[in-house]
Structure formats: structure tokens, C-alpha cells
Design a protein around this motif. Sequence first.
Motif, PDB file in Angstrom:
ATOM      1  N   MET A   1      30.847  15.874  40.996  1.00 19.69           N
ATOM      2  CA  MET A   1      30.827  17.262  40.519  1.00 19.69           C
ATOM      3  C   MET A   1      31.629  18.169  41.463  1.00 19.69           C
ATOM      4  N   ASN A   2      32.409  19.059  40.885  1.00 20.34           N
ATOM      5  CA  ASN A   2      33.211  19.951  41.726  1.00 20.34           C
ATOM      6  C   ASN A   2      32.332  20.994  42.415  1.00 20.34           C
ATOM      7  N   ALA A   3      32.802  21.403  43.595  1.00 13.79           N
ATOM      8  CA  ALA A   3      32.039  22.416  44.342  1.00 13.79           C
ATOM      9  C   ALA A   3      32.144  23.763  43.637  1.00 13.79           C
ATOM     10  N   PRO A   4      31.136  24.634  43.823  1.00 12.63           N
ATOM     11  CA  PRO A   4      31.231  25.980  43.226  1.00 12.63           C
ATOM     12  C   PRO A   4      32.517  26.673  43.676  1.00 12.63           C
ATOM     13  N   ALA A   5      33.064  27.498  42.807  1.00 14.30           N
ATOM     14  CA  ALA A   5      34.315  28.197  43.132  1.00 14.30           C
ATOM     15  C   ALA A   5      34.026  29.476  43.917  1.00 14.30           C
ATOM     16  N   THR A   6      34.993  29.875  44.700  1.00 12.56           N
ATOM     17  CA  THR A   6      34.876  31.151  45.411  1.00 12.56           C
ATOM     18  C   THR A   6      35.339  32.279  44.484  1.00 12.56           C
ATOM     19  N   ALA A   7      35.033  33.512  44.885  1.00 12.44           N
ATOM     20  CA  ALA A   7      35.488  34.665  44.088  1.00 12.44           C
ATOM     21  C   ALA A   7      37.008  34.628  43.948  1.00 12.44           C
ATOM     22  N   ARG A   8      37.702  34.253  45.024  1.00  7.11           N
ATOM     23  CA  ARG A   8      39.170  34.184  44.977  1.00  7.11           C
ATOM     24  C   ARG A   8      39.632  33.178  43.912  1.00  7.11           C
ATOM     25  N   GLU A   9      38.910  32.050  43.833  1.00  3.94           N
ATOM     26  CA  GLU A   9      39.300  31.017  42.856  1.00  3.94           C
ATOM     27  C   GLU A   9      39.043  31.447  41.417  1.00  3.94           C
ATOM     28  N   PHE A  10      38.204  32.448  41.233  1.00  2.05           N
ATOM     29  CA  PHE A  10      37.988  32.971  39.881  1.00  2.05           C
ATOM     30  C   PHE A  10      39.077  33.971  39.482  1.00  2.05           C
ATOM     31  N   LYS A  11      39.941  34.364  40.447  1.00  2.00           N
ATOM     32  CA  LYS A  11      41.011  35.325  40.124  1.00  2.00           C
ATOM     33  C   LYS A  11      42.289  34.583  39.794  1.00  2.00           C
ATOM     34  N   SER A  12      42.941  34.959  38.716  1.00  2.95           N
ATOM     35  CA  SER A  12      44.186  34.298  38.346  1.00  2.95           C
ATOM     36  C   SER A  12      45.348  34.879  39.159  1.00  2.95           C
ATOM     37  N   ASP A  13      46.532  34.299  38.973  1.00  2.00           N
ATOM     38  CA  ASP A  13      47.702  34.798  39.712  1.00  2.00           C
ATOM     39  C   ASP A  13      48.356  35.984  39.013  1.00  2.00           C
ATOM     40  N   TYR A  14      47.863  36.361  37.824  1.00  2.00           N
ATOM     41  CA  TYR A  14      48.448  37.534  37.153  1.00  2.00           C
ATOM     42  C   TYR A  14      48.046  38.803  37.894  1.00  2.00           C
ATOM     43  N   LYS A  15      49.031  39.647  38.120  1.00  3.56           N
ATOM     44  CA  LYS A  15      48.756  40.892  38.824  1.00  3.56           C
ATOM     45  C   LYS A  15      48.325  41.932  37.785  1.00  3.56           C
ATOM     46  N   PRO A  16      47.146  42.527  37.943  1.00  7.33           N
ATOM     47  CA  PRO A  16      46.712  43.512  36.941  1.00  7.33           C
ATOM     48  C   PRO A  16      47.712  44.659  36.793  1.00  7.33           C
ATOM     49  N   VAL A  17      47.864  45.130  35.546  1.00  4.21           N
ATOM     50  CA  VAL A  17      48.800  46.234  35.300  1.00  4.21           C
ATOM     51  C   VAL A  17      48.058  47.574  35.214  1.00  4.21           C
ATOM     52  N   TRP A  18      46.803  47.612  35.646  1.00  2.28           N
ATOM     53  CA  TRP A  18      46.049  48.861  35.613  1.00  2.28           C
ATOM     54  C   TRP A  18      46.685  49.891  36.554  1.00  2.28           C
ATOM     55  N   CYS A  19      46.465  51.157  36.277  1.00  3.47           N
ATOM     56  CA  CYS A  19      46.975  52.222  37.150  1.00  3.47           C
ATOM     57  C   CYS A  19      46.328  52.095  38.540  1.00  3.47           C
ATOM     58  N   PRO A  20      47.074  52.463  39.588  1.00  4.22           N
ATOM     59  CA  PRO A  20      46.448  52.447  40.920  1.00  4.22           C
ATOM     60  C   PRO A  20      45.208  53.342  40.913  1.00  4.22           C
ATOM     61  N   GLY A  21      44.090  52.807  41.407  1.00  6.20           N
ATOM     62  CA  GLY A  21      42.854  53.592  41.475  1.00  6.20           C
ATOM     63  C   GLY A  21      41.939  53.416  40.271  1.00  6.20           C
ATOM     64  N   CYS A  22      42.392  52.716  39.222  1.00  8.27           N
ATOM     65  CA  CYS A  22      41.541  52.484  38.044  1.00  8.27           C
ATOM     66  C   CYS A  22      40.274  51.736  38.466  1.00  8.27           C
ATOM     67  N   GLY A  23      39.139  52.132  37.914  1.00  6.89           N
ATOM     68  CA  GLY A  23      37.870  51.478  38.253  1.00  6.89           C
ATOM     69  C   GLY A  23      37.814  50.021  37.852  1.00  6.89           C
ATOM     70  N   ASP A  24      38.651  49.627  36.910  1.00  9.15           N
ATOM     71  CA  ASP A  24      38.562  48.258  36.394  1.00  9.15           C
ATOM     72  C   ASP A  24      38.916  47.195  37.448  1.00  9.15           C
ATOM     73  N   TYR A  25      39.710  47.567  38.467  1.00  6.84           N
ATOM     74  CA  TYR A  25      39.983  46.611  39.552  1.00  6.84           C
ATOM     75  C   TYR A  25      38.665  46.161  40.198  1.00  6.84           C
ATOM     76  N   SER A  26      37.793  47.124  40.416  1.00  6.44           N
ATOM     77  CA  SER A  26      36.532  46.785  41.098  1.00  6.44           C
ATOM     78  C   SER A  26      35.614  46.009  40.176  1.00  6.44           C
ATOM     79  N   VAL A  27      35.716  46.257  38.870  1.00 10.97           N
ATOM     80  CA  VAL A  27      34.888  45.482  37.938  1.00 10.97           C
ATOM     81  C   VAL A  27      35.339  44.021  37.968  1.00 10.97           C
ATOM     82  N   LEU A  28      36.655  43.808  37.995  1.00 12.59           N
ATOM     83  CA  LEU A  28      37.180  42.446  38.108  1.00 12.59           C
ATOM     84  C   LEU A  28      36.652  41.788  39.391  1.00 12.59           C
ATOM     85  N   ALA A  29      36.693  42.523  40.487  1.00 14.63           N
ATOM     86  CA  ALA A  29      36.189  41.974  41.762  1.00 14.63           C
ATOM     87  C   ALA A  29      34.698  41.656  41.645  1.00 14.63           C
ATOM     88  N   ALA A  30      33.958  42.527  40.975  1.00 17.80           N
ATOM     89  CA  ALA A  30      32.507  42.312  40.843  1.00 17.80           C
ATOM     90  C   ALA A  30      32.214  41.093  39.964  1.00 17.80           C
TER      91      ALA A  30
END
Length: 278
Positions: A1-30
Motif C-alpha cells: 500500500m502506498n504511503a499517505p500523500a503530503t499536502a504538496r503531493e495533492f497539488k498539481s503542477d498547474y499554476k492557478p490563474v486566480w487574481c493575486p490575493g484571491c481567497g481561493d488560493y487558501s481554500v486550495l491549500a486547506a
Amino acid sequence: MNAPATAREFKSDYKPVWCPGCGDYSVLAAVTKALATLGLRPENVAVVSGIGCSSRIPAYTTCYGFHGVHGRALPAATGLKAARPELTVLVASGDGDGYSIGGNHFLHACRRNVDLTYIVMDNHVYGMTKGQASPTTEPDWDNKLSPGGTGIRSFHPLVIALASGANFVARAFSGDTGGTARIIAAAIRHPGFSFVEVLSPCVTFRPEQRGWKERVHPAAVDPTDDAARAARRIMTDDGFNIGVLYAGARAPYPLKRADARCEPAALEAQFACGEVAP
Ligand SMILES: Cc1ncc(C[n+]2csc(CCOP(=O)(O)OP(=O)(O)O)c2C)c(N)n1
Ligand code: SF4
């Protein structure tokens, strides 16, 4: 069985196109933090969304993703969960996607109580389409698209969720990533339909929402399992009361993988012999 993933491993390589300061960046992090905390892996999780800035979130994770049609995230997610009950299914929306065009699906998803976690990034505006009023916009919000405000009473998603049968109701604030991650993890753990409203500022069309960080405060009381009491509390709070507000004990809609699955070839054969009405 694979080990649990880290938060970093749950993030893809696509760079979000949200405006700088948009709250959605933090929702993605959460979201990625919550999934890592729960010891999950990307292949155990699907993120389903509709259309809007907030609905871009599936592409920014490494989980299975479905960026669907405006307002239709919940039916797509319900179908996916029915076919693959072993997956953790998160559904992401904005207040326009989830409460305007998708409003009817919201009521019935709460009522059905399928084991989904519904995260609505609420910025009280349609961000993607450049600032129209949404169902949660304050009636007196004056802008060039609704001069003097719409004058229309705003929708109360948390109370509507309770009245419709949601099994878990919470409010979070994107500016508190750790707190939002804890609430999302609790929502995922809780059986049945869990609804998390995340206050997530749109800094472009509602720059005054930067001030939300001074207005939010933790809920003063523990969550209740009494829906009427939770509804009364939420109806009279100031809209900035953060925490798990209701955790119910309704049994989730029962799903059995064997009943839900049907191979396309078998379905075609049933159509061909008239067993299924076209
Ligand atoms: C059927 C349909 N109607 C309208 C639109 C246009 N549209 C795209 S996103 C959106 C609203 C998005 O607002 P919200 O869900 O609050 O998300 P935000 O962009 O603020 O995160 C609208 C009306 C569409 N894509 N499809
Ligand atoms: S328009 Fe608003 S919601 Fe959309 S990315 Fe920009 S700040 Fe975020």
C-alpha cells in the motif's frame, strides 16, 4: 500500500490563474492539507466542480477531477459516488454556481444525504463573469451592474442546508488556512452530506472583503446535533461565526457498488432488447 500523500503531493503542477490575493488560493491549500491529514492519497479522492473561478480547483489538485457544467457539480458528484462509493468525493462551487443555477441541486443533495463534502467558496459575487450580484450578495451592495443595490434579500445557505437535511454544516474563513483545513477534514470524516461554506474574498470585484479578517470570530458554542437549534443560532448570528455549527446523525443514503455499476455494453444490450425505455 502506498504511503499517505503530503499536502504538496495533492497539488498539481498547474499554476492557478486566480487574481493575486484571491481567497481561493487558501481554500486550495486547506483542501490539500485536510486530505493529507486524513492520510489519503490522490487516487482515493475525486474533486468535482461546476463553473466559476472557485470551480477551477479540481485542476489544481492531483486527485481525480471533473470540471463540469455551470451549476451541475452536485448531480455529477452524486453519480460518481454512486458508481465509486469507495472514493472520497469533494464538490466545489461558488455562490453563483451553487445557489443560483445550481440551487435546486443543492436542496436535493442535502435531502438525499449521499456521503459527499460540499465546499462553497462564497464571495457574495459572480467573480468569473466580472461582478454580478449573486444570491448571497447584500441587497444594498452598490456597483455599476446593480446601481443602488439589487434590493433583493440575500439567501441563507446554512439554514437552507439544515432545513433540507444536510448532516453537517460549518462555516470557515479562507484567511485561516489551518482552521479551514480542520473543518474540511471534519466534514469529510462525517458521514452523509456535509456542507462547508467558506468565506473566500473576491479581492477584485469586492475589495472591501479584505476586511473580513477583522470581522470573523470563532463560534462561541460547540456544534449541536439539534437542527432547529442550529438554525436558530445561525439565523441570528452575524454571518462571521466560524466553526462546525451542526453535526447530525442521519444515516447516509446507502450505496452499494454492485447495484450502482453497469457496464456500457450491458446497458446497450438492454436498450437493444427494449428492457430500458429510451
Ligand atoms: C449555463 C451557464 N450560464 C452562465 C454561465 C456564465 N457563468 C460562468 S461562471 C458564472 C458565475 C460564477 O460565480 P460563482 O459561482 O459565484 O463563482 P466565482 O467566479 O465567484 O468563484 C456564470 C454566471 C455559464 N458558464 N453557463
Ligand atoms: S475575480 Fe475574484 S473570485 Fe475570481 S480569481 Fe479574481 S479575486 Fe478570485
